[in-house]
Design a protein around this motif. Sequence first.
Motif, PDB file in Angstrom:
ATOM      1  N   PRO A  10     -13.290   1.444  25.041  1.00 44.04           N
ATOM      2  CA  PRO A  10     -13.724   0.522  23.992  1.00 44.04           C
ATOM      3  C   PRO A  10     -12.664   0.301  22.911  1.00 44.04           C
ATOM      4  CG  PRO A  10     -14.780   2.656  23.731  1.00 44.04           C
ATOM      5  CD  PRO A  10     -14.040   2.704  25.038  1.00 44.04           C
ATOM      6  N   ARG A  95     -18.060   7.492  17.787  1.00 46.35           N
ATOM      7  CA  ARG A  95     -19.015   6.359  17.841  1.00 46.35           C
ATOM      8  C   ARG A  95     -20.362   6.831  18.372  1.00 46.35           C
ATOM      9  NH1 ARG A  95     -16.648   0.806  19.132  1.00 46.35           N
ATOM     10  NH2 ARG A  95     -18.060   0.736  20.899  1.00 46.35           N
ATOM     11  N   ASP A  96     -21.449   6.315  17.771  1.00 44.07           N
ATOM     12  CA  ASP A  96     -22.786   6.669  18.264  1.00 44.07           C
ATOM     13  C   ASP A  96     -22.964   6.207  19.706  1.00 44.07           C
ATOM     14  OD1 ASP A  96     -23.397   7.780  15.861  1.00 44.07           O
ATOM     15  OD2 ASP A  96     -24.381   5.981  15.072  1.00 44.07           O
ATOM     16  N   SER A  97     -22.247   5.171  20.077  1.00 42.21           N
ATOM     17  CA  SER A  97     -22.393   4.593  21.423  1.00 42.21           C
ATOM     18  C   SER A  97     -21.525   5.291  22.461  1.00 42.21           C
ATOM     19  CB  SER A  97     -21.986   3.117  21.373  1.00 42.21           C
ATOM     20  OG  SER A  97     -20.652   3.027  20.905  1.00 42.21           O
ATOM     21  N   ARG A  98     -21.005   6.496  22.138  1.00 47.22           N
ATOM     22  CA  ARG A  98     -19.986   7.150  22.983  1.00 47.22           C
ATOM     23  C   ARG A  98     -20.382   7.227  24.466  1.00 47.22           C
ATOM     24  NH1 ARG A  98     -22.816  11.018  19.827  1.00 47.22           N
ATOM     25  NH2 ARG A  98     -21.454  10.960  18.037  1.00 47.22           N
ATOM     26  N   ASP A 100     -22.824   5.480  26.040  1.00 46.59           N
ATOM     27  CA  ASP A 100     -22.971   4.107  26.551  1.00 46.59           C
ATOM     28  C   ASP A 100     -21.593   3.505  26.847  1.00 46.59           C
ATOM     29  OD1 ASP A 100     -25.682   4.243  26.280  1.00 46.59           O
ATOM     30  OD2 ASP A 100     -25.718   3.312  24.297  1.00 46.59           O
ATOM     31  N   ASP A 101     -20.622   3.822  25.997  1.00 44.86           N
ATOM     32  CA  ASP A 101     -19.258   3.306  26.220  1.00 44.86           C
ATOM     33  C   ASP A 101     -18.721   3.809  27.561  1.00 44.86           C
ATOM     34  OD1 ASP A 101     -19.276   2.065  23.727  1.00 44.86           O
ATOM     35  OD2 ASP A 101     -18.219   3.695  22.724  1.00 44.86           O
ATOM     36  N   ASN A 103     -20.511   4.862  30.148  1.00 47.84           N
ATOM     37  CA  ASN A 103     -21.290   4.220  31.222  1.00 47.84           C
ATOM     38  C   ASN A 103     -20.820   2.800  31.468  1.00 47.84           C
ATOM     39  OD1 ASN A 103     -22.898   6.434  31.724  1.00 47.84           O
ATOM     40  ND2 ASN A 103     -24.389   5.881  30.153  1.00 47.84           N
ATOM     41  N   LYS A 104     -20.584   2.084  30.385  1.00 49.52           N
ATOM     42  CA  LYS A 104     -20.166   0.689  30.511  1.00 49.52           C
ATOM     43  C   LYS A 104     -18.827   0.582  31.254  1.00 49.52           C
ATOM     44  CE  LYS A 104     -17.917  -2.812  27.888  1.00 49.52           C
ATOM     45  NZ  LYS A 104     -18.526  -3.975  27.371  1.00 49.52           N
ATOM     46  N   TYR A 138     -20.305  14.256  28.531  1.00 49.71           N
ATOM     47  CA  TYR A 138     -19.565  13.389  29.461  1.00 49.71           C
ATOM     48  C   TYR A 138     -19.470  14.056  30.838  1.00 49.71           C
ATOM     49  CZ  TYR A 138     -18.112  11.622  24.880  1.00 49.71           C
ATOM     50  OH  TYR A 138     -18.097  11.141  23.593  1.00 49.71           O
TER      51      TYR A 138
END
Length: 191
Positions: A10, A95-98, A100-101, A103-104, A138
């Motif tokens: 990201p 990042r809170d989205s770590r 999700d990042d 996975n994306k 992770y």
Amino acid sequence: MEWSILFMGPVGAGKTQAIQTLSDIAAADTEIVATDETAQMKQFTTVTMDVGVLGLGAGDKVRLIGAPGQDRFDFMWDILLEQAKAVVILIDHSRDSRLDDLNKFVSEIESRTAGLRLPMAVGVTHVDLASSPSLAIYRERLTNQPPKFACAPIPVFPVDAREINDVRALVISVAAMLEMKMLFGKSIGHR
Ligand SMILES: Nc1nc2c(ncn2[C@@H]2O[C@H](COP(=O)(O)OP(=O)(O)OP(=O)(O)O)[C@@H](O)[C@H]2O)c(=O)[nH]1
Ligand SMILES: [Mg+2]
């Protein structure tokens, strides 16, 4: 031999920084001043790619290629993945989205590498700014749902992209996996 490692992940994870830190030559970048939501995080963002080079000895060289993090430049991911022999995903742990990042980017790579087996490592940056959760989140994700494109179990390292030894360890790990893959075939380890 000369081959390419692609750094993905990201915006702000540290792809450009990592390549500038490790490259033997002044890394070329295609950064512009960020104007959208990225501008709240940092001044510049990559639009096309970063390029650096690292000598591995015995005439071997690895090209260090950095992808843009922003979705609007995702056409570059197709082009850059075609050339890549190995992938590093950098994740910004602050990042809170770590997760999700991660996975994306795993699924973006998966959708572009059907049938391929690539050495891959994950570098987790900004750990100095977020001591929790542990990096086990992770490792669990990658163990429970191993990416189809990975040719071996995926190492997860804490990395400060400004520290040459951290970035070098990431690159050496995928270089070693690539060498094993060339010696022993498509997949190494548990697959
Ligand atoms: N505090 C801290 N800063 C870091 C760490 N790793 C990288 N940075 C900084 O975070 C910023 C990352 O910026 P870039 O390298 O431009 O990020 P990028 O992944 O190339 O982002 P895009 O090109 O926009 O997708 C830089 O200012 C780095 O110096 C780390 O572990 N801790
Ligand atoms: Mg960049």
